[in-house]
Design a protein around this motif. Sequence first.
Motif, mmCIF file in Angstrom:
data_model
loop_
_atom_site.group_PDB
_atom_site.id
_atom_site.type_symbol
_atom_site.label_atom_id
_atom_site.label_comp_id
_atom_site.label_asym_id
_atom_site.label_seq_id
_atom_site.Cartn_x
_atom_site.Cartn_y
_atom_site.Cartn_z
ATOM 1 N N GLU A 1 6.080 -13.184 -6.747
ATOM 2 C CA GLU A 1 6.631 -11.834 -6.732
ATOM 3 C C GLU A 1 6.111 -11.055 -5.533
ATOM 4 O O GLU A 1 6.876 -10.333 -4.860
ATOM 5 N N ALA A 2 4.814 -11.200 -5.239
ATOM 6 C CA ALA A 2 4.225 -10.468 -4.113
ATOM 7 C C ALA A 2 4.800 -10.945 -2.781
ATOM 8 O O ALA A 2 4.928 -10.146 -1.842
ATOM 9 N N THR B 1 7.896 -11.864 -2.298
ATOM 10 C CA THR B 1 9.180 -11.171 -2.200
ATOM 11 C C THR B 1 8.986 -9.700 -1.849
ATOM 12 O O THR B 1 9.677 -9.151 -0.973
ATOM 13 N N LEU B 2 8.033 -9.052 -2.522
ATOM 14 C CA LEU B 2 7.779 -7.636 -2.259
ATOM 15 C C LEU B 2 7.269 -7.415 -0.836
ATOM 16 O O LEU B 2 7.607 -6.414 -0.193
ATOM 17 N N SER B 3 6.459 -8.343 -0.337
ATOM 18 C CA SER B 3 5.948 -8.228 1.032
ATOM 19 C C SER B 3 7.095 -8.307 2.043
ATOM 20 O O SER B 3 7.148 -7.544 3.024
ATOM 21 N N ASP C 1 10.274 -7.607 1.417
ATOM 22 C CA ASP C 1 11.105 -6.407 1.278
ATOM 23 C C ASP C 1 10.461 -5.190 1.947
ATOM 24 O O ASP C 1 11.162 -4.307 2.460
ATOM 25 N N ALA C 2 9.130 -5.137 1.928
ATOM 26 C CA ALA C 2 8.426 -3.995 2.526
ATOM 27 C C ALA C 2 8.343 -4.091 4.039
ATOM 28 O O ALA C 2 7.970 -3.115 4.707
ATOM 29 N N ASP D 1 3.866 1.996 -6.369
ATOM 30 C CA ASP D 1 4.810 2.679 -5.477
ATOM 31 C C ASP D 1 4.740 4.200 -5.605
ATOM 32 O O ASP D 1 4.892 4.910 -4.613
ATOM 33 N N VAL E 1 3.201 -2.028 0.289
ATOM 34 C CA VAL E 1 3.741 -3.063 -0.590
ATOM 35 C C VAL E 1 3.439 -2.666 -2.025
ATOM 36 O O VAL E 1 2.278 -2.451 -2.387
ATOM 37 N N GLY F 1 5.090 -4.350 -8.213
ATOM 38 C CA GLY F 1 6.063 -5.092 -8.985
ATOM 39 C C GLY F 1 5.943 -4.912 -10.483
ATOM 40 O O GLY F 1 5.278 -4.006 -10.978
ATOM 41 N N THR G 1 -1.574 -10.331 -7.030
ATOM 42 C CA THR G 1 -0.651 -9.273 -6.606
ATOM 43 C C THR G 1 -1.225 -8.497 -5.432
ATOM 44 O O THR G 1 -0.504 -8.125 -4.498
#
Length: 426
Positions: free
Chosen positions: A36-37, A39-41, A43-44, A135, A151, A154, A167
């Motif tokens: 998940e991290a 993907t979030l990284s 996206d950020a 966030d 970042v 999630g 995370t």
Amino acid sequence: MPYIDDALLDDPEELTRKDSRNTLRALATAGAQVREALTLSHDAGVERLAEHDRPRSVLVAAIGGTSIVADILELLAEPGSPVPVQARRNLPLPGWVGPLDLVVAVSLSGRAPGPLAVAAEAARRGASLLTVGADDSPLAEVCRRARGIHVGTGQTARASSRTSLWTMLTPVLVGADRLGLLDAPAPVLEAMADRLDERAEDLRPSSEAFVNPAKILAVQLAETVPVVLGDGPLSGVAASRASAMLARTARIPAPFGELPDAASGIVACFDGPYTSIGGRRPGTYDDARIRLGDIDTSGWEPHHFAEPDGELMERPRGPGGKDIFADPYMDGPAPPQLGLLMLRDALPETPTPETDQTESLADAVLTTAREAGVKVMEVRTGPGAPVVRLADHIAMVDFAATYLAIGLGLDPSVSPHVADLRDRTR
């Protein structure tokens, strides 16, 4: 002396009842946290770090359960990073930090005072920012105002910062890889996630205590006053994590060290009050001596006698120097036994003089410990890249500390005294 019934750790209802915030389940999400991290990284926009000039230095601010993020980054960057990497837990921010530097601030809630203050001061000085946290937090707001990269954390279920390490860590590793500070490309991080999944399966609550390595380790730790020792820098960071988890999760104080520096300090404890030797060397005698006429000595060997005339002899001792005549009613209860948890790195495919020396020193410490009557527990990580091997060790000590807490009748995630401290310092 604390005692854990193996059957207790195999009782699903008891595990659920004591674990009020599902710590075991949160630990089992470690692999999912990594994915998940990642993907979030992405996206950020963490990759944007590579679009600018490499920073002059990198400073990482993290406290509490996330402070190991800074330790891991320092460990992995040290061998080949072209710029210095330094950890910082709170203000003051070093005077040399300015527009040429990168500050990484990590906080699960985004409200931890230390990282938040460091990020705010770094932004004021014009330094680049990479932050990891909630966030909707002050930390995210500081980063956005400074036009840094934030970042989020999630949706993967977590109980606390202690169970959210992956995370917090993964975006930092992604950023460090893009900057060329260390070697952690996507395939390596995927391998780390796979290893964490494997360990979660091996150490799952439904695995019976006699085959579950973490449950076995928890039972062994409960019988000792533990000391944790890593056989090198990588396992030394894992030893630090083990010490923190045993204290915060299982409420067991456990000093830690790293070879070779800590060898003498740890071995000196083998002569202390928590070993059966208790300051005596095997084969010597002291005030704890008895007259031969008081006992039947038939069948004893000549070397049992400490005096040439046979009048006096040392009280015979069993393995590790244990006094076989000790009476818990007359002599008082025996002190708790010292335990040594040795975390060892994987054996290299091609040994070098340095790795041979490391193995020899670790073996020597373990041999000395056993001869002194110390309870030895040894855990060796599996093969893989450094971050994969580190994940292997951390998963083991995290699960073991949690099982130990539950086995002792404690909630692994809730401490009344920690809550009291927070109330008194608000």
